[in-house]
Design an enzyme around this catalytic site. Structure first.
Site, mmCIF file in Angstrom:
data_model
loop_
_atom_site.group_PDB
_atom_site.id
_atom_site.type_symbol
_atom_site.label_atom_id
_atom_site.label_comp_id
_atom_site.label_asym_id
_atom_site.label_seq_id
_atom_site.Cartn_x
_atom_site.Cartn_y
_atom_site.Cartn_z
ATOM 1 N N HIS A 108 15.666 6.523 -0.996
ATOM 2 C CA HIS A 108 16.316 5.401 -1.705
ATOM 3 C C HIS A 108 17.835 5.479 -1.516
ATOM 4 O O HIS A 108 18.484 4.454 -1.252
ATOM 5 C CB HIS A 108 16.035 5.477 -3.217
ATOM 6 C CG HIS A 108 14.614 5.262 -3.629
ATOM 7 N ND1 HIS A 108 13.957 6.102 -4.503
ATOM 8 C CD2 HIS A 108 13.715 4.291 -3.301
ATOM 9 C CE1 HIS A 108 12.729 5.648 -4.704
ATOM 10 N NE2 HIS A 108 12.547 4.562 -3.977
ATOM 11 N N LYS A 113 3.323 -0.145 -12.798
ATOM 12 C CA LYS A 113 3.107 1.293 -12.650
ATOM 13 C C LYS A 113 3.386 2.017 -13.966
ATOM 14 O O LYS A 113 4.305 1.650 -14.695
ATOM 15 C CB LYS A 113 4.013 1.847 -11.554
ATOM 16 C CG LYS A 113 3.665 1.308 -10.188
ATOM 17 C CD LYS A 113 4.633 1.807 -9.147
ATOM 18 C CE LYS A 113 4.395 1.151 -7.812
ATOM 19 N NZ LYS A 113 5.445 1.435 -6.849
ATOM 20 N N ARG A 167 9.422 2.093 5.204
ATOM 21 C CA ARG A 167 9.297 3.439 5.775
ATOM 22 C C ARG A 167 8.340 3.471 6.953
ATOM 23 O O ARG A 167 8.573 4.128 7.939
ATOM 24 C CB ARG A 167 8.777 4.419 4.707
ATOM 25 C CG ARG A 167 9.746 4.700 3.605
ATOM 26 C CD ARG A 167 9.052 5.360 2.454
ATOM 27 N NE ARG A 167 8.019 4.491 1.937
ATOM 28 C CZ ARG A 167 7.365 4.685 0.802
ATOM 29 N NH1 ARG A 167 7.618 5.755 0.082
ATOM 30 N NH2 ARG A 167 6.458 3.835 0.398
ATOM 31 N N SER A 191 8.113 8.407 -4.303
ATOM 32 C CA SER A 191 8.244 8.909 -5.675
ATOM 33 C C SER A 191 6.905 9.462 -6.167
ATOM 34 O O SER A 191 6.859 10.480 -6.864
ATOM 35 C CB SER A 191 8.713 7.785 -6.604
ATOM 36 O OG SER A 191 9.960 7.299 -6.187
HETATM 37 O O1 PNS Z 1 9.623 0.523 -6.199
HETATM 38 P P1 PNS Z 1 8.498 -0.463 -6.258
HETATM 39 O O2 PNS Z 1 7.541 -0.093 -7.380
HETATM 40 O O3 PNS Z 1 7.794 -0.637 -4.946
HETATM 41 O O4 PNS Z 1 9.173 -1.884 -6.636
HETATM 42 C C1 PNS Z 1 8.373 -3.044 -6.809
HETATM 43 C C2 PNS Z 1 9.201 -4.146 -7.488
HETATM 44 C C3 PNS Z 1 9.724 -3.677 -8.834
HETATM 45 C C4 PNS Z 1 10.335 -4.552 -6.609
HETATM 46 C C5 PNS Z 1 8.233 -5.376 -7.691
HETATM 47 O O5 PNS Z 1 7.087 -4.988 -8.389
HETATM 48 C C6 PNS Z 1 8.902 -6.531 -8.437
HETATM 49 O O6 PNS Z 1 9.683 -7.255 -7.862
HETATM 50 N N1 PNS Z 1 8.631 -6.639 -9.745
HETATM 51 C C7 PNS Z 1 9.200 -7.690 -10.586
HETATM 52 C C8 PNS Z 1 8.169 -8.764 -10.937
HETATM 53 C C9 PNS Z 1 8.015 -9.740 -9.789
HETATM 54 O O7 PNS Z 1 8.921 -10.426 -9.390
HETATM 55 N N2 PNS Z 1 6.778 -9.791 -9.265
HETATM 56 C C10 PNS Z 1 6.450 -10.640 -8.143
HETATM 57 C C11 PNS Z 1 6.800 -9.964 -6.827
HETATM 58 S S1 PNS Z 1 6.059 -10.803 -5.506
#
Ligand code: PNS
Length: 161
Positions: free
Chosen positions: A17, A41, A90, A128
């Site tokens: 990150h 999560k 990645r 993570s």
């Molecule tokens: O680090 P991660 O868990 O891969 O991040 C995922 C994240 C937080 C970027 C994604 O779940 C997100 O954007 N969540 C906010 C809710 C949202 O907009 N959902 C629709 C995404 S298509």
């Protein structure tokens, strides 16, 4: 580019990150690292801990700020008047999920672009989830995350060093 949002769970932030944040900061004037508060999560660290860890680990990178957001990412991007979303990519295994998310975000807001950045090869295997798994077995994860992050993870997992 002026302002980018780098969203994620960051539970915890790892060296991959940080690598992506550094790359984004070289491309954009402002990078807002944004911790999602309503991620599906089951998080180990609190939002406050995650923000504190990110601030501590990125204080040397100019133009980086750290915050949290709830609700839809695209709404937050618009609210912040940001130019784009940054996501790290990645491996091929990331692609399907990232592609789906980027296209859905574009469907929701056609003016929001997602830019993918690849971390340095030495960080390509970091995640993570795997770091927490390794820490959970009592092994040291300081090669992958900061001292502050390691202490927080160990405390949450109730591991004594
Ligand atoms: O680090 P991660 O868990 O891969 O991040 C995922 C994240 C937080 C970027 C994604 O779940 C997100 O954007 N969540 C906010 C809710 C949202 O907009 N959902 C629709 C995404 S298509």
């Amino acid at each position: 580019m002026q302002k980018a949002i780098y969203p994620g769970s960051f539970d915890p932030l790892h060296n991959g990150h940080i690598d992506v944040i550094g790359r984004a900061a070289r491309l954009c004037d402002e990078v807002v690292v944004s911790v999602a508060t309503n991620s599906a999560k089951n998080a180990l660290l609190s939002i406050a801990q995650r923000i504190d860890i990110i601030q501590d680990a990125t204080s040397h990178i100019p133009g980086v700020t750290v915050t949290q957001f709830e609700g839809l990412l695209v709404d937050f991007v618009i609210e912040q008047k940001a130019d784009c979303i940054i996501r790290g990519l990645r491996a091929i295994s990331d692609f399907e999920y990232e592609f789906q998310m980027a296209l859905m975000n574009r469907q929701l807001r056609s003016d929001v672009e997602t830019i993918f950045l690849m971390p340095s090869q030495e960080h390509i295997y970091l995640s993570s989830r795997i770091i927490k798994e390794i820490a959970g077995t009592g092994n040291d994860v300081r090669d992958f995350i900061s001292e502050k992050a390691a202490l927080a993870v160990e405390e949450k997992l109730q591991l004594k060093k």
